[in-house]
Motif scaffolding. Structure first.
Motif, PDB file in Angstrom:
ATOM      1  N   ASN A  10       0.850  -1.182   0.000  1.00 45.63           N
ATOM      2  CA  ASN A  10       0.000   0.000   0.000  1.00 45.63           C
ATOM      3  C   ASN A  10       0.892   1.239   0.000  1.00 45.63           C
ATOM      4  OD1 ASN A  10      -1.922   1.950   0.241  1.00 45.63           O
ATOM      5  ND2 ASN A  10      -2.493   1.459   2.337  1.00 45.63           N
ATOM      6  N   PRO A  11       1.165   1.808  -1.184  1.00 52.57           N
ATOM      7  CA  PRO A  11       2.101   2.919  -1.258  1.00 52.57           C
ATOM      8  C   PRO A  11       1.506   4.248  -0.843  1.00 52.57           C
ATOM      9  CG  PRO A  11       1.201   2.495  -3.415  1.00 52.57           C
ATOM     10  CD  PRO A  11       0.604   1.457  -2.491  1.00 52.57           C
ATOM     11  N   LEU A  12       0.180   4.309  -0.782  1.00 56.95           N
ATOM     12  CA  LEU A  12      -0.436   5.600  -0.543  1.00 56.95           C
ATOM     13  C   LEU A  12      -0.985   5.729   0.875  1.00 56.95           C
ATOM     14  CD1 LEU A  12      -2.321   6.407  -3.838  1.00 56.95           C
ATOM     15  CD2 LEU A  12      -0.245   7.393  -2.954  1.00 56.95           C
ATOM     16  N   ARG A  13      -0.248   6.351   1.699  1.00 57.81           N
ATOM     17  CA  ARG A  13      -0.723   6.811   2.996  1.00 57.81           C
ATOM     18  C   ARG A  13       0.016   8.117   3.225  1.00 57.81           C
ATOM     19  NH1 ARG A  13      -3.524   4.902   7.156  1.00 57.81           N
ATOM     20  NH2 ARG A  13      -3.582   2.803   6.318  1.00 57.81           N
ATOM     21  N   ALA A  14      -0.613   9.183   2.794  1.00 49.88           N
ATOM     22  CA  ALA A  14       0.126  10.441   2.715  1.00 49.88           C
ATOM     23  C   ALA A  14      -0.484  11.516   3.598  1.00 49.88           C
ATOM     24  CB  ALA A  14       0.163  10.929   1.266  1.00 49.88           C
ATOM     25  N   GLY A  15       0.368  12.299   4.169  1.00 52.34           N
ATOM     26  CA  GLY A  15      -0.064  13.419   4.979  1.00 52.34           C
ATOM     27  C   GLY A  15       1.122  14.321   5.261  1.00 52.34           C
TER      28      GLY A  15
ATOM     29  N   ALA B 140      -4.313  16.152   5.733  1.00 49.83           N
ATOM     30  CA  ALA B 140      -5.267  16.167   4.627  1.00 49.83           C
ATOM     31  C   ALA B 140      -4.665  16.764   3.359  1.00 49.83           C
ATOM     32  CB  ALA B 140      -6.517  16.936   5.034  1.00 49.83           C
ATOM     33  N   CYS B 141      -3.408  16.454   3.077  1.00 47.13           N
ATOM     34  CA  CYS B 141      -2.765  17.032   1.882  1.00 47.13           C
ATOM     35  C   CYS B 141      -3.485  16.608   0.603  1.00 47.13           C
ATOM     36  CB  CYS B 141      -1.291  16.663   1.833  1.00 47.13           C
ATOM     37  SG  CYS B 141      -0.950  14.893   1.826  1.00 47.13           S
ATOM     38  N   PHE B 142      -4.098  15.412   0.585  1.00 51.38           N
ATOM     39  CA  PHE B 142      -4.868  14.981  -0.583  1.00 51.38           C
ATOM     40  C   PHE B 142      -6.004  15.966  -0.842  1.00 51.38           C
ATOM     41  CE2 PHE B 142      -8.644  12.890  -2.258  1.00 51.38           C
ATOM     42  CZ  PHE B 142      -8.172  12.319  -3.424  1.00 51.38           C
ATOM     43  N   ALA B 143      -6.754  16.277   0.210  1.00 52.92           N
ATOM     44  CA  ALA B 143      -7.888  17.184   0.065  1.00 52.92           C
ATOM     45  C   ALA B 143      -7.434  18.578  -0.353  1.00 52.92           C
ATOM     46  CB  ALA B 143      -8.670  17.247   1.376  1.00 52.92           C
ATOM     47  N   TRP B 144      -6.352  19.080   0.246  1.00 48.42           N
ATOM     48  CA  TRP B 144      -5.837  20.399  -0.111  1.00 48.42           C
ATOM     49  C   TRP B 144      -5.369  20.431  -1.569  1.00 48.42           C
ATOM     50  CZ3 TRP B 144      -7.237  24.399   2.387  1.00 48.42           C
ATOM     51  CH2 TRP B 144      -7.377  24.394   3.777  1.00 48.42           C
ATOM     52  N   ALA B 145      -4.775  19.337  -2.022  1.00 53.40           N
ATOM     53  CA  ALA B 145      -4.297  19.272  -3.412  1.00 53.40           C
ATOM     54  C   ALA B 145      -5.468  19.308  -4.388  1.00 53.40           C
ATOM     55  CB  ALA B 145      -3.462  18.015  -3.620  1.00 53.40           C
ATOM     56  N   VAL B 146      -6.547  18.611  -4.050  1.00 53.09           N
ATOM     57  CA  VAL B 146      -7.746  18.622  -4.898  1.00 53.09           C
ATOM     58  C   VAL B 146      -8.341  20.030  -4.937  1.00 53.09           C
ATOM     59  CG1 VAL B 146     -10.109  17.775  -5.150  1.00 53.09           C
ATOM     60  CG2 VAL B 146      -8.275  16.180  -4.555  1.00 53.09           C
TER      61      VAL B 146
ATOM     62  N   PRO C 156       6.850  10.379  -2.408  1.00 49.12           N
ATOM     63  CA  PRO C 156       7.274   9.591  -1.247  1.00 49.12           C
ATOM     64  C   PRO C 156       8.439  10.249  -0.527  1.00 49.12           C
ATOM     65  CG  PRO C 156       8.092   8.595  -3.273  1.00 49.12           C
ATOM     66  CD  PRO C 156       7.213   9.753  -3.679  1.00 49.12           C
ATOM     67  N   GLY C 157       8.500  10.057   0.787  1.00 42.38           N
ATOM     68  CA  GLY C 157       9.613  10.557   1.594  1.00 42.38           C
ATOM     69  C   GLY C 157      10.192   9.428   2.410  1.00 42.38           C
ATOM     70  N   ASN C 158      11.089   9.742   3.323  1.00 39.58           N
ATOM     71  CA  ASN C 158      11.720   8.710   4.145  1.00 39.58           C
ATOM     72  C   ASN C 158      10.727   8.078   5.110  1.00 39.58           C
ATOM     73  OD1 ASN C 158      14.256   9.080   2.980  1.00 39.58           O
ATOM     74  ND2 ASN C 158      14.761  10.763   4.367  1.00 39.58           N
ATOM     75  N   ASN C 159      10.037   8.907   5.868  1.00 37.85           N
ATOM     76  CA  ASN C 159       9.091   8.391   6.851  1.00 37.85           C
ATOM     77  C   ASN C 159       7.669   8.867   6.607  1.00 37.85           C
ATOM     78  OD1 ASN C 159      11.165   7.071   8.442  1.00 37.85           O
ATOM     79  ND2 ASN C 159      11.760   9.112   9.150  1.00 37.85           N
ATOM     80  N   GLU C 160       7.478   9.651   5.572  1.00 36.29           N
ATOM     81  CA  GLU C 160       6.167  10.177   5.271  1.00 36.29           C
ATOM     82  C   GLU C 160       6.068  10.425   3.781  1.00 36.29           C
ATOM     83  OE1 GLU C 160       7.463  14.763   6.353  1.00 36.29           O
ATOM     84  OE2 GLU C 160       6.232  13.613   7.738  1.00 36.29           O
ATOM     85  N   ALA C 161       4.882  10.792   3.334  1.00 37.86           N
ATOM     86  CA  ALA C 161       4.685  11.073   1.917  1.00 37.86           C
ATOM     87  C   ALA C 161       3.684  12.210   1.798  1.00 37.86           C
ATOM     88  CB  ALA C 161       4.205   9.826   1.195  1.00 37.86           C
ATOM     89  N   HIS C 162       3.472  12.668   0.568  1.00 38.75           N
ATOM     90  CA  HIS C 162       2.726  13.911   0.409  1.00 38.75           C
ATOM     91  C   HIS C 162       2.065  13.958  -0.965  1.00 38.75           C
ATOM     92  CE1 HIS C 162       1.783  18.049   1.331  1.00 38.75           C
ATOM     93  NE2 HIS C 162       2.443  18.499   0.295  1.00 38.75           N
ATOM     94  N   PHE C 163       0.853  14.540  -1.026  1.00 34.40           N
ATOM     95  CA  PHE C 163       0.164  14.798  -2.286  1.00 34.40           C
ATOM     96  C   PHE C 163       0.328  16.266  -2.655  1.00 34.40           C
ATOM     97  CE2 PHE C 163      -2.533  11.062  -1.246  1.00 34.40           C
ATOM     98  CZ  PHE C 163      -2.452  10.392  -2.456  1.00 34.40           C
ATOM     99  N   VAL C 164       0.577  16.533  -3.932  1.00 34.89           N
ATOM    100  CA  VAL C 164       0.570  17.904  -4.435  1.00 34.89           C
ATOM    101  C   VAL C 164      -0.267  17.939  -5.705  1.00 34.89           C
ATOM    102  CG1 VAL C 164       2.830  18.452  -3.456  1.00 34.89           C
ATOM    103  CG2 VAL C 164       2.680  17.603  -5.799  1.00 34.89           C
ATOM    104  N   CYS C 165      -0.753  19.115  -6.020  1.00 39.30           N
ATOM    105  CA  CYS C 165      -1.577  19.308  -7.218  1.00 39.30           C
ATOM    106  C   CYS C 165      -0.679  19.506  -8.444  1.00 39.30           C
ATOM    107  CB  CYS C 165      -2.466  20.528  -7.014  1.00 39.30           C
ATOM    108  SG  CYS C 165      -3.185  21.198  -8.523  1.00 39.30           S
ATOM    109  N   ILE C 166      -0.982  18.789  -9.509  1.00 39.27           N
ATOM    110  CA  ILE C 166      -0.277  19.000 -10.781  1.00 39.27           C
ATOM    111  C   ILE C 166      -1.081  20.025 -11.582  1.00 39.27           C
ATOM    112  CG2 ILE C 166       0.536  17.970 -12.941  1.00 39.27           C
ATOM    113  CD1 ILE C 166       0.731  15.305 -11.484  1.00 39.27           C
ATOM    114  N   LYS C 167      -0.522  21.206 -11.763  1.00 37.52           N
ATOM    115  CA  LYS C 167      -1.234  22.247 -12.506  1.00 37.52           C
ATOM    116  C   LYS C 167      -0.895  22.222 -13.997  1.00 37.52           C
ATOM    117  CE  LYS C 167       2.117  25.993 -11.651  1.00 37.52           C
ATOM    118  NZ  LYS C 167       2.298  27.361 -11.099  1.00 37.52           N
ATOM    119  N   ASN C 168       0.230  21.583 -14.355  1.00 30.84           N
ATOM    120  CA  ASN C 168       0.620  21.499 -15.757  1.00 30.84           C
ATOM    121  C   ASN C 168       1.331  20.169 -15.993  1.00 30.84           C
ATOM    122  OD1 ASN C 168       1.869  21.795 -18.331  1.00 30.84           O
ATOM    123  ND2 ASN C 168       1.740  24.017 -18.136  1.00 30.84           N
ATOM    124  N   LEU C 169       0.551  19.160 -16.391  1.00 30.96           N
ATOM    125  CA  LEU C 169       1.110  17.818 -16.586  1.00 30.96           C
ATOM    126  C   LEU C 169       2.110  17.789 -17.736  1.00 30.96           C
ATOM    127  CD1 LEU C 169       1.109  14.837 -15.752  1.00 30.96           C
ATOM    128  CD2 LEU C 169      -0.838  14.477 -17.290  1.00 30.96           C
TER     129      LEU C 169
END
Length: 229
Positions: A83-88, A112-118, A197-210
């Motif tokens: 499960n690679p996705l557990r981000a905050g 809630a970085c997922f929600a903020w990214a959305v 992904p990070g060492n002990n945590e991970a994070h979602f960001v918004c892609i504004k220009n794919l």
């Protein structure tokens, strides 16, 4: 993969070698490697199993001159849930990604970085896009009933149904941007997110220009590319 979506797999090869009247058994085990639903299985198998085992066999035969493969005893595939996705939380983005200026990294203090990214994708900020104060709070514009943070991959499908928003998720692997999770259908409201992904945590960001984010890995032509969602 049908049951778990993402998995980690390693392979173990056992072969019998002969040198004159001597016989020996050689075991070669590959490292655990991730497979995502969007992975090219033929390419993955060639790179992480076939090439790895053949290289080890050649090194063994060169190092211990005279040994030759007589027969393959067995070949085992070990499958593990992944499960690679557990981000905050907020983390610093890799410099290579920052320089592209293709993503919005909202610096929240919650999980809630997922929600903020959305929200950043649906309600672009005119200035200081990294600040949460520039956006409506996610709880006021998103239906998060039953969604738990930090968010995991299976919850994205539930989020899409609750909000009628399609979500594609990309991640980094071997210095490249690759799809991690693609929506079944593109809806009127659609967002592309980057999972970092990070060492002990991970994070979602918004892609504004794919296009800008992946352009250099597709070709050296400095022109806009249109990426199918």
């Amino acid at each position: 993969m049908a049951e778990h979506g993402n998995v980690k797999i390693n392979a173990a090869f056992n072969g019998e070698f002969i040198a004159g009247d001597k016989t020996a058994v050689k075991t070669i085990a590959t490292k655990n490697q991730k497979i995502y639903p969007t992975s090219d299985l033929n390419q993955w198998y060639t790179k992480h199993v076939v090439d790895t085992i053949l290289t080890s066999l050649e090194e063994f035969q060169e190092r211990d001159s005279g040994w030759a493969l007589s027969r393959i005893l067995d070949f085992t595939i070990n499958v593990n849930k992944f499960n690679p996705l557990r981000a905050g939380c907020h983390i610093q983005l890799p410099r290579k990604i920052m320089l592209k200026r293709a993503v919005v990294n909202v610096q929240s203090t919650d999980n809630a970085c997922f929600a903020w990214a959305v929200v950043a994708a649906l309600h672009p900020a005119k200035k200081h896009p990294e600040r949460t104060i520039e956006y409506p709070h996610y709880s006021t514009v998103l239906n998060l009933c039953g969604i738990e943070f930090p968010l995991t991959l299976p919850q994205i499908s539930k989020f899409e149904k609750l909000n009628t928003i399609s979500v594609n998720v990309f991640t980094t692997e071997d210095s490249k941007i690759i799809p991690l999770r693609l929506a079944d259908d593109k809806m009127e409201k659609h967002v592309n997110l980057l999972y970092v992904p990070g060492n002990n945590e991970a994070h979602f960001v918004c892609i504004k220009n794919l296009s800008r984010l992946v352009s250099s890995q597709l070709s050296n032509e400095k022109c806009k590319k249109y990426i199918c969602n």
